[in-house]
Design an enzyme around this catalytic site. Structure first.
Site, PDB file in Angstrom:
ATOM      1  N   GLU A   1       8.893  56.347  89.689  1.00  0.00           N
ATOM      2  CA  GLU A   1       9.900  56.479  90.648  1.00  0.00           C
ATOM      3  C   GLU A   1      10.048  55.188  91.370  1.00  0.00           C
ATOM      4  OE1 GLU A   1       7.522  58.631  89.856  1.00  0.00           O
ATOM      5  OE2 GLU A   1       8.049  60.607  89.976  1.00  0.00           O
TER       6      GLU A   1
ATOM      7  N   PRO B   1      -3.366  52.991  77.388  1.00  0.00           N
ATOM      8  CA  PRO B   1      -3.575  54.156  77.964  1.00  0.00           C
ATOM      9  C   PRO B   1      -2.685  54.260  79.605  1.00  0.00           C
ATOM     10  CG  PRO B   1      -5.459  53.050  78.106  1.00  0.00           C
ATOM     11  CD  PRO B   1      -4.595  52.233  77.455  1.00  0.00           C
ATOM     12  N   ARG B   2      -1.977  55.316  79.898  1.00  0.00           N
ATOM     13  CA  ARG B   2      -1.122  55.412  80.968  1.00  0.00           C
ATOM     14  C   ARG B   2      -2.153  55.177  82.053  1.00  0.00           C
ATOM     15  NH1 ARG B   2       3.806  55.028  83.231  1.00  0.00           N
ATOM     16  NH2 ARG B   2       4.021  56.547  84.742  1.00  0.00           N
TER      17      ARG B   2
ATOM     18  N   GLY C   1      -0.241  47.011  84.889  1.00  0.00           N
ATOM     19  CA  GLY C   1       1.167  46.178  84.769  1.00  0.00           C
ATOM     20  C   GLY C   1       1.368  45.001  83.932  1.00  0.00           C
ATOM     21  N   GLU C   2       0.783  45.275  82.615  1.00  0.00           N
ATOM     22  CA  GLU C   2       1.017  44.389  81.686  1.00  0.00           C
ATOM     23  C   GLU C   2       1.886  44.820  80.456  1.00  0.00           C
ATOM     24  OE1 GLU C   2      -2.079  40.860  81.685  1.00  0.00           O
ATOM     25  OE2 GLU C   2      -3.014  42.676  80.812  1.00  0.00           O
TER      26      GLU C   2
ATOM     27  N   ASN D   1       8.870  56.628  79.961  1.00  0.00           N
ATOM     28  CA  ASN D   1      10.336  55.919  80.146  1.00  0.00           C
ATOM     29  C   ASN D   1      10.556  55.270  78.732  1.00  0.00           C
ATOM     30  OD1 ASN D   1      12.592  54.837  80.761  1.00  0.00           O
ATOM     31  ND2 ASN D   1      11.740  53.822  82.708  1.00  0.00           N
ATOM     32  N   PRO D   2      11.429  55.796  78.005  1.00  0.00           N
ATOM     33  CA  PRO D   2      11.816  54.982  76.782  1.00  0.00           C
ATOM     34  C   PRO D   2      12.905  53.713  77.058  1.00  0.00           C
ATOM     35  CG  PRO D   2      13.289  56.972  76.954  1.00  0.00           C
ATOM     36  CD  PRO D   2      12.407  56.899  78.204  1.00  0.00           C
ATOM     37  N   LEU D   3      13.331  53.828  78.401  1.00  0.00           N
ATOM     38  CA  LEU D   3      14.332  52.697  78.685  1.00  0.00           C
ATOM     39  C   LEU D   3      13.520  51.406  78.621  1.00  0.00           C
ATOM     40  CD1 LEU D   3      16.655  54.543  80.968  1.00  0.00           C
ATOM     41  CD2 LEU D   3      16.957  53.846  78.674  1.00  0.00           C
ATOM     42  N   GLU D   4      12.131  51.077  79.006  1.00  0.00           N
ATOM     43  CA  GLU D   4      11.437  50.177  79.004  1.00  0.00           C
ATOM     44  C   GLU D   4      11.217  49.411  77.649  1.00  0.00           C
ATOM     45  OE1 GLU D   4       8.424  51.742  82.526  1.00  0.00           O
ATOM     46  OE2 GLU D   4       7.644  51.751  80.608  1.00  0.00           O
TER      47      GLU D   4
END
Length: 459
Positions: A64, A274-275, A324-325, A349-352
């Site tokens: 978000e 990992p998330r 953040g990498e 998110n698959p748009l990344e």
């Protein structure tokens, strides 16, 4: 909000308040909160309200937060006097916001952790900050917080709204009156898809509409150019399978797929991101131990980024457990699995990866991003694994197909990039609508004078 469900929720929040500080301290010890900022979770301001007009944006977590960065840029360009208060609920999202804000915008932004939904705490928060308008992103609907904002006549918007069919059914059956009151508090409701707009309208959202999905308009994930070139040098000539933003259970499937693929691609490097980076050590131990249990296979040579280790020639699995990498590794990968989709989490998110020219593989569980996934699949920009008992074999099979046919991967990446670029102008359109919720510049706005609201909540 006066219905029975709202009253029950309000009472529950008040009764839970004495126990919540203990809960917060436990979360802080586990790394899920920042101990020095626990007061923010109780509504304490933690700083002074900036002068002039203030727009409050609540973006629960990482996805978000990232989705509204370009929206904030558009608002800042349109309204040079506007300041922003961004609330989130996770430590990770707070860190990423600080990293991703453009330098010119950063001085105009305050970040605070969102108060827990206790009546006295949300009252303290709103009375301290006195926002001129509020924007809720996606799906976080806290009854006490929304009710308190409504009592103060703070104009509210719900943008990029997301509501699954299951959640819609639960609201409709369990608390239809509360859903109607909550959604009725928003003057502007913009959904991620037409289907979501219909669900929200059925629950009582006035004039719910779909203008598009802000996640289509987000900037590409950043990457340090020098570090990217360095990693490319370290991994030159190797096929790279990336498992991105993984959740527990997915790393094991990716490792089994790795073992299958090395029969064809002996130099394969598998990168696990990992998330939640704090899982990195456990993921590395699992990677080393899982294959080590198989007598016919040598133990995996595992390196951990957070431990300062490099993906050298002998490294089979690289655990990228830093914050953040992810943009580095999508740019590096030959093919990428988007995590959260092999297990019933709903997908990340698959748009990344779509913005970064990376061929995309998806597991069967993608309901969090149903509409973007549908568009990517229709365009040929992604491949989705069918549900089945052996997802590791399916992952290995589809990854091998992309590695075997580079032109196929290139075509997938080009199709995905076209889908991701489809709504570049959306942030400007949404910014224009949000600007109309704010008072004129000469008017200090709704919520500036506490006496006007007659707040009576006590700690």
């Amino acid at each position: 909000m006066t219905g029975p469900a709202a009253l029950l929720w309000r009472t529950a929040g008040t009764l839970a308040a004495p126990l919540l500080p203990l809960y917060l301290r436990r979360r802080a010890r586990a790394g899920h909160e920042i101990a020095e900022r626990l007061g923010e979770r109780r509504g304490c301001a933690g700083g002074a309200r900036p002068p002039g007009r203030l727009l409050w944006i609540h973006a629960a977590s990482v996805g978000e937060t990232l989705s509204v960065l370009r929206l904030m840029d558009a608002l800042a360009a349109r309204l040079p006097d506007l300041a922003f208060l961004v609330t989130t609920g996770t430590v990770t999202s707070a860190g990423l916001l600080a990293e991703r804000l453009r330098p010119a915008l950063a001085p105009r932004v305050r970040h605070r952790f969102a108060p827990l939904d206790v009546p006295a705490w949300v009252a303290r928060f709103l009375d301290a900050w006195r926002p001129d308008a509020g924007v809720f992103v996606e799906s976080e609907l806290w009854p006490n917080l929304i009710a308190a904002a409504r009592r103060r006549d703070i104009p509210l918007a719900l943008v990029n709204a997301r509501l699954s069919p299951r959640s819609a059914r639960l609201w409709a059956r369990g608390a239809p009156g509360l859903a109607r009151e909550l959604l009725g508090a928003f003057r502007l409701v913009l959904a991620q898809s037409d289907e979501v707009a219909r669900r929200l309208a059925a629950l009582g959202a006035p004039r719910a509409a779909c203008w598009g999905n802000l996640k289509y308009a987000a900037d590409p994930l950043p990457a340090d150019p020098a570090e990217l070139e360095r990693l490319r040098g370290l991994t030159a000539g190797r096929e790279i399978l990336l498992a991105a933003s993984t959740h527990p259970g997915e790393e094991a499937l990716a490792l089994v797929a790795h073992r299958r693929l090395t029969a064809i691609y002996p130099r394969l490097l598998t990168i696990l991101v990992p998330r939640h980076p704090q899982r990195g050590e456990a993921v590395a131990l699992e990677a080393d131990g899982l294959v080590g249990r198989h007598a016919e296979a040598p133990r995996l040579r595992v390196a951990r980024r957070a431990a300062g280790q490099e993906p050298g020639p002998a490294t089979a699995v690289y655990v990228a457990d830093t914050l953040g990498e992810l943009g580095l590794f999508y740019r590096l990968a030959s093919v990428a699995l988007v995590g959260g989709s092999l297990v019933p989490h709903g997908g990340q998110n698959p748009l990344e990866p779509a913005r970064l020219g990376c061929p995309i593989l998806l597991g069967p569980h993608t309901w969090n991003f149903a509409e973007p996934v549908e568009r990517l699949l229709a365009a040929g920009g992604a491949v989705q694994l069918a549900p089945g008992p052996d997802l590791a074999a399916a992952l290995a099979r589809e990854a091998a197909a992309v590695l075997r046919e580079p032109r196929r991967g290139q075509a997938m990446a080009a199709a995905a990039a076209a889908v991701a670029a489809d709504q570049a102008g959306l942030p400007d359109r949404v910014a224009e609508a949000l600007a109309e919720l704010l008072p004129p510049r000469a008017d200090r706005g709704a919520g500036q004078t506490l006496a006007a609201h007659g707040t009576t909540e006590k700690d």
